[in-house]
Design a protein around this motif. Sequence first.
Motif, short mmCIF file in Angstrom:
data_model
loop_
_atom_site.label_atom_id
_atom_site.label_comp_id
_atom_site.label_asym_id
_atom_site.label_seq_id
_atom_site.Cartn_x
_atom_site.Cartn_y
_atom_site.Cartn_z
N HIS A 41 6.11 -5.71 -1.65
CA HIS A 41 7.10 -4.63 -1.59
C HIS A 41 8.48 -5.12 -2.04
CE1 HIS A 41 4.87 -1.19 -0.04
NE2 HIS A 41 4.15 -2.07 0.63
N ALA A 44 8.44 -5.19 -5.70
CA ALA A 44 8.54 -3.83 -6.22
C ALA A 44 9.99 -3.34 -6.17
CB ALA A 44 7.63 -2.88 -5.45
N GLU A 55 6.94 3.73 -12.79
CA GLU A 55 5.49 3.66 -12.99
C GLU A 55 5.03 2.21 -13.17
OE1 GLU A 55 7.54 5.60 -14.94
OE2 GLU A 55 7.12 7.51 -13.96
N CYS A 57 6.60 -0.47 -12.01
CA CYS A 57 6.76 -1.16 -10.72
C CYS A 57 5.63 -0.78 -9.76
CB CYS A 57 8.12 -0.81 -10.11
SG CYS A 57 9.52 -1.35 -11.14
N GLN A 58 5.24 0.48 -9.79
CA GLN A 58 4.14 0.94 -8.94
C GLN A 58 2.84 0.26 -9.34
OE1 GLN A 58 4.20 2.82 -6.24
NE2 GLN A 58 2.00 2.79 -5.97
N LYS A 59 2.62 0.13 -10.64
CA LYS A 59 1.41 -0.53 -11.13
C LYS A 59 1.37 -1.99 -10.69
CE LYS A 59 -1.30 -1.26 -15.30
NZ LYS A 59 -1.40 -1.03 -16.74
N TYR A 73 -0.91 2.62 -1.85
CA TYR A 73 0.50 2.36 -1.57
C TYR A 73 0.70 1.10 -0.73
CZ TYR A 73 1.00 7.01 -3.43
OH TYR A 73 0.94 8.11 -4.24
N LYS A 77 3.62 4.45 2.65
CA LYS A 77 3.82 5.62 1.81
C LYS A 77 5.04 6.35 2.33
CE LYS A 77 1.58 9.76 0.11
NZ LYS A 77 0.42 10.63 0.15
#
Length: 80
Positions: A41, A44, A55, A57-59, A73, A77
């Motif tokens: 996290h 991220a 997108e 960073c989420q990947k 997540y 979340k």
Amino acid sequence: MIRKLLLALLLAPCVALAADKHDDKEIKKDIERHRQMSAAHEAAAKCLESGSKPEACQKALVGSCKGLGIGKYCGMKHEH
């Protein structure tokens, strides 16, 4: 019948707590898992701070957390 159902509903939390006991080895494993999720996290957050697309960073977060957290997540979340 209703008494048994009520008794079962009242005892369910107690059974769940009793089943949730962890030994030292399991606790250490949980600690390490939380540290790994925290690092993922943090990475991220730094990714987003760098100006990268959310997108991407989420990947990266999904990849870092594979097998650690529940769901896509990484155990966390929030609203978006």
